[in-house]
Design a protein around this motif. Structure first.
Motif, PDB file in Angstrom:
ATOM      1  N   THR A  34       0.861  -1.182   0.000  1.00 21.33           N
ATOM      2  CA  THR A  34       0.000   0.000   0.000  1.00 21.33           C
ATOM      3  C   THR A  34       0.899   1.235   0.000  1.00 21.33           C
ATOM      4  O   THR A  34       2.113   1.146   0.246  1.00 21.33           O
ATOM      5  N   GLU A  35       0.324   2.394  -0.218  1.00 19.21           N
ATOM      6  CA  GLU A  35       1.093   3.649  -0.184  1.00 19.21           C
ATOM      7  C   GLU A  35       1.745   3.833   1.183  1.00 19.21           C
ATOM      8  O   GLU A  35       2.908   4.231   1.278  1.00 19.21           O
ATOM      9  N   ASP A  36       1.010   3.533   2.251  1.00 17.23           N
ATOM     10  CA  ASP A  36       1.543   3.642   3.611  1.00 17.23           C
ATOM     11  C   ASP A  36       2.751   2.734   3.789  1.00 17.23           C
ATOM     12  O   ASP A  36       3.767   3.139   4.357  1.00 17.23           O
ATOM     13  N   GLN A  37       2.653   1.495   3.308  1.00 14.06           N
ATOM     14  CA  GLN A  37       3.758   0.548   3.428  1.00 14.06           C
ATOM     15  C   GLN A  37       4.971   0.986   2.616  1.00 14.06           C
ATOM     16  O   GLN A  37       6.106   0.765   3.022  1.00 14.06           O
ATOM     17  N   ARG A  38       4.751   1.608   1.470  1.00 15.61           N
ATOM     18  CA  ARG A  38       5.859   2.071   0.636  1.00 15.61           C
ATOM     19  C   ARG A  38       6.667   3.164   1.325  1.00 15.61           C
ATOM     20  O   ARG A  38       7.830   3.371   1.003  1.00 15.61           O
ATOM     21  N   ASN A  39       6.055   3.863   2.262  1.00 18.12           N
ATOM     22  CA  ASN A  39       6.734   4.940   2.971  1.00 18.12           C
ATOM     23  C   ASN A  39       7.426   4.472   4.251  1.00 18.12           C
ATOM     24  O   ASN A  39       7.976   5.300   4.981  1.00 18.12           O
ATOM     25  N   LYS A  40       7.391   3.181   4.511  1.00 14.68           N
ATOM     26  CA  LYS A  40       8.019   2.632   5.708  1.00 14.68           C
ATOM     27  C   LYS A  40       9.392   2.057   5.366  1.00 14.68           C
ATOM     28  O   LYS A  40       9.651   1.667   4.237  1.00 14.68           O
ATOM     29  N   THR A  41      10.237   1.999   6.386  1.00 15.86           N
ATOM     30  CA  THR A  41      11.531   1.340   6.213  1.00 15.86           C
ATOM     31  C   THR A  41      11.297  -0.163   6.143  1.00 15.86           C
ATOM     32  O   THR A  41      10.252  -0.664   6.607  1.00 15.86           O
ATOM     33  N   PRO A  42      12.258  -0.916   5.615  1.00 17.16           N
ATOM     34  CA  PRO A  42      12.129  -2.376   5.623  1.00 17.16           C
ATOM     35  C   PRO A  42      11.951  -2.932   7.033  1.00 17.16           C
ATOM     36  O   PRO A  42      11.160  -3.850   7.248  1.00 17.16           O
ATOM     37  N   VAL A  43      12.648  -2.357   7.984  1.00 16.42           N
ATOM     38  CA  VAL A  43      12.518  -2.814   9.376  1.00 16.42           C
ATOM     39  C   VAL A  43      11.091  -2.623   9.866  1.00 16.42           C
ATOM     40  O   VAL A  43      10.510  -3.514  10.497  1.00 16.42           O
ATOM     41  N   MET A  44      10.505  -1.474   9.574  1.00 18.11           N
ATOM     42  CA  MET A  44       9.126  -1.212   9.990  1.00 18.11           C
ATOM     43  C   MET A  44       8.171  -2.223   9.359  1.00 18.11           C
ATOM     44  O   MET A  44       7.234  -2.692  10.017  1.00 18.11           O
ATOM     45  N   CYS A  45       8.398  -2.583   8.103  1.00 17.41           N
ATOM     46  CA  CYS A  45       7.539  -3.569   7.435  1.00 17.41           C
ATOM     47  C   CYS A  45       7.653  -4.940   8.086  1.00 17.41           C
ATOM     48  O   CYS A  45       6.653  -5.632   8.269  1.00 17.41           O
ATOM     49  N   VAL A  46       8.882  -5.329   8.452  1.00 16.54           N
ATOM     50  CA  VAL A  46       9.079  -6.624   9.112  1.00 16.54           C
ATOM     51  C   VAL A  46       8.400  -6.623  10.474  1.00 16.54           C
ATOM     52  O   VAL A  46       7.696  -7.574  10.834  1.00 16.54           O
ATOM     53  N   VAL A  47       8.572  -5.564  11.243  1.00 20.05           N
ATOM     54  CA  VAL A  47       7.952  -5.477  12.573  1.00 20.05           C
ATOM     55  C   VAL A  47       6.429  -5.514  12.445  1.00 20.05           C
ATOM     56  O   VAL A  47       5.753  -6.208  13.205  1.00 20.05           O
ATOM     57  N   ASP A  48       5.889  -4.788  11.471  1.00 16.49           N
ATOM     58  CA  ASP A  48       4.436  -4.777  11.260  1.00 16.49           C
ATOM     59  C   ASP A  48       3.898  -6.152  10.885  1.00 16.49           C
ATOM     60  O   ASP A  48       2.730  -6.450  11.128  1.00 16.49           O
ATOM     61  N   ALA A  49       4.734  -6.978  10.285  1.00 22.34           N
ATOM     62  CA  ALA A  49       4.297  -8.311   9.865  1.00 22.34           C
ATOM     63  C   ALA A  49       4.159  -9.275  11.040  1.00 22.34           C
ATOM     64  O   ALA A  49       3.590 -10.361  10.893  1.00 22.34           O
ATOM     65  N   ASP A  50       4.646  -8.878  12.209  1.00 20.19           N
ATOM     66  CA  ASP A  50       4.518  -9.715  13.409  1.00 20.19           C
ATOM     67  C   ASP A  50       3.117  -9.521  13.974  1.00 20.19           C
ATOM     68  O   ASP A  50       2.876  -8.670  14.833  1.00 20.19           O
ATOM     69  N   ILE A  51       2.190 -10.315  13.479  1.00 20.09           N
ATOM     70  CA  ILE A  51       0.772 -10.163  13.824  1.00 20.09           C
ATOM     71  C   ILE A  51       0.520 -10.372  15.310  1.00 20.09           C
ATOM     72  O   ILE A  51      -0.232  -9.606  15.922  1.00 20.09           O
ATOM     73  N   GLU A  52       1.142 -11.369  15.899  1.00 19.51           N
ATOM     74  CA  GLU A  52       0.897 -11.626  17.324  1.00 19.51           C
ATOM     75  C   GLU A  52       1.311 -10.412  18.158  1.00 19.51           C
ATOM     76  O   GLU A  52       0.556  -9.966  19.034  1.00 19.51           O
ATOM     77  N   ARG A  53       2.480  -9.849  17.898  1.00 23.90           N
ATOM     78  CA  ARG A  53       2.945  -8.676  18.630  1.00 23.90           C
ATOM     79  C   ARG A  53       1.970  -7.513  18.458  1.00 23.90           C
ATOM     80  O   ARG A  53       1.614  -6.836  19.417  1.00 23.90           O
ATOM     81  N   THR A  54       1.523  -7.296  17.222  1.00 26.83           N
ATOM     82  CA  THR A  54       0.586  -6.211  16.932  1.00 26.83           C
ATOM     83  C   THR A  54      -0.714  -6.384  17.706  1.00 26.83           C
ATOM     84  O   THR A  54      -1.209  -5.439  18.331  1.00 26.83           O
ATOM     85  N   LEU A  55      -1.265  -7.599  17.684  1.00 27.75           N
ATOM     86  CA  LEU A  55      -2.525  -7.856  18.393  1.00 27.75           C
ATOM     87  C   LEU A  55      -2.362  -7.706  19.900  1.00 27.75           C
ATOM     88  O   LEU A  55      -3.243  -7.152  20.579  1.00 27.75           O
ATOM     89  N   LEU A  56      -1.251  -8.192  20.434  1.00 26.25           N
ATOM     90  CA  LEU A  56      -0.997  -8.045  21.864  1.00 26.25           C
ATOM     91  C   LEU A  56      -0.927  -6.578  22.253  1.00 26.25           C
ATOM     92  O   LEU A  56      -1.552  -6.153  23.232  1.00 26.25           O
ATOM     93  N   LYS A  57      -0.177  -5.793  21.490  1.00 31.58           N
ATOM     94  CA  LYS A  57      -0.032  -4.374  21.799  1.00 31.58           C
ATOM     95  C   LYS A  57      -1.366  -3.635  21.703  1.00 31.58           C
ATOM     96  O   LYS A  57      -1.659  -2.763  22.525  1.00 31.58           O
ATOM     97  N   GLU A  58      -2.193  -3.987  20.712  1.00 35.42           N
ATOM     98  CA  GLU A  58      -3.506  -3.346  20.578  1.00 35.42           C
ATOM     99  C   GLU A  58      -4.395  -3.648  21.771  1.00 35.42           C
ATOM    100  O   GLU A  58      -5.052  -2.765  22.320  1.00 35.42           O
ATOM    101  N   GLU A  59      -4.423  -4.928  22.187  1.00 37.81           N
ATOM    102  CA  GLU A  59      -5.284  -5.290  23.322  1.00 37.81           C
ATOM    103  C   GLU A  59      -4.763  -4.672  24.619  1.00 37.81           C
ATOM    104  O   GLU A  59      -5.551  -4.223  25.462  1.00 37.81           O
ATOM    105  N   ILE A  60      -3.444  -4.618  24.778  1.00 33.85           N
ATOM    106  CA  ILE A  60      -2.868  -3.981  25.969  1.00 33.85           C
ATOM    107  C   ILE A  60      -3.263  -2.510  26.002  1.00 33.85           C
ATOM    108  O   ILE A  60      -3.645  -1.984  27.058  1.00 33.85           O
ATOM    109  N   ALA A  61      -3.200  -1.840  24.854  1.00 36.09           N
ATOM    110  CA  ALA A  61      -3.580  -0.421  24.792  1.00 36.09           C
ATOM    111  C   ALA A  61      -5.045  -0.229  25.173  1.00 36.09           C
ATOM    112  O   ALA A  61      -5.387   0.731  25.895  1.00 36.09           O
TER     113      ALA A  61
END
Length: 116
Positions: A34-61
């Motif tokens: 997506t356009e948003d993903q194209r503006n991210k660093t490769p590291v940011m894309c890899v971190v975003d791909a960690d679905i479990e981490r993302t879901l955990l952080k969302e529920e914690i928030a």
């Protein structure tokens, strides 16, 4: 069975004897960003791909919001503790560092300043 099929099956743990503590990731060679993903660093894309981490952080928030509003009940507090413990188990705080190492192992140069 072709290489891609075998790697997908391995990543999905349908073949092989992969220990539970080992994370397996399969990255498709064809990716539509997506356009948003194209503006991210490769590291940011890899971190975003960690679905479990993302879901955990969302529920914690969400639970932290309830706690700050004074609406977090005992069950929510227990759940929050479980989520924080799981995030610690999977190394949630070291995601950027692990993503850098993963990409470096794939032959990439220093990535922290890259924008794709």
């Amino acid at each position: 069975m072709g290489k891609s099929t075998m790697l997908r099956a391995f990543a999905a743990r349908r073949v092989g004897d992969v220990p539970a503590q080992v994370s397996v990731h399969y990255v498709s060679q064809e990716v539509n960003l997506t356009e948003d993903q194209r503006n991210k660093t490769p590291v940011m894309c890899v971190v975003d791909a960690d679905i479990e981490r993302t879901l955990l952080k969302e529920e914690i928030a969400e639970l932290e919001t309830k706690a700050s509003e004074g609406t977090l009940d005992a069950a929510g507090s227990v759940r929050q503790g479980e989520l924080i413990a799981r995030l610690d188990e999977i190394g949630g705080d070291s995601a950027d560092r692990r993503a850098e190492a993963l990409l470096a192992n794939l032959g990439r140069r220093r990535l922290s300043d890259d924008i794709t």
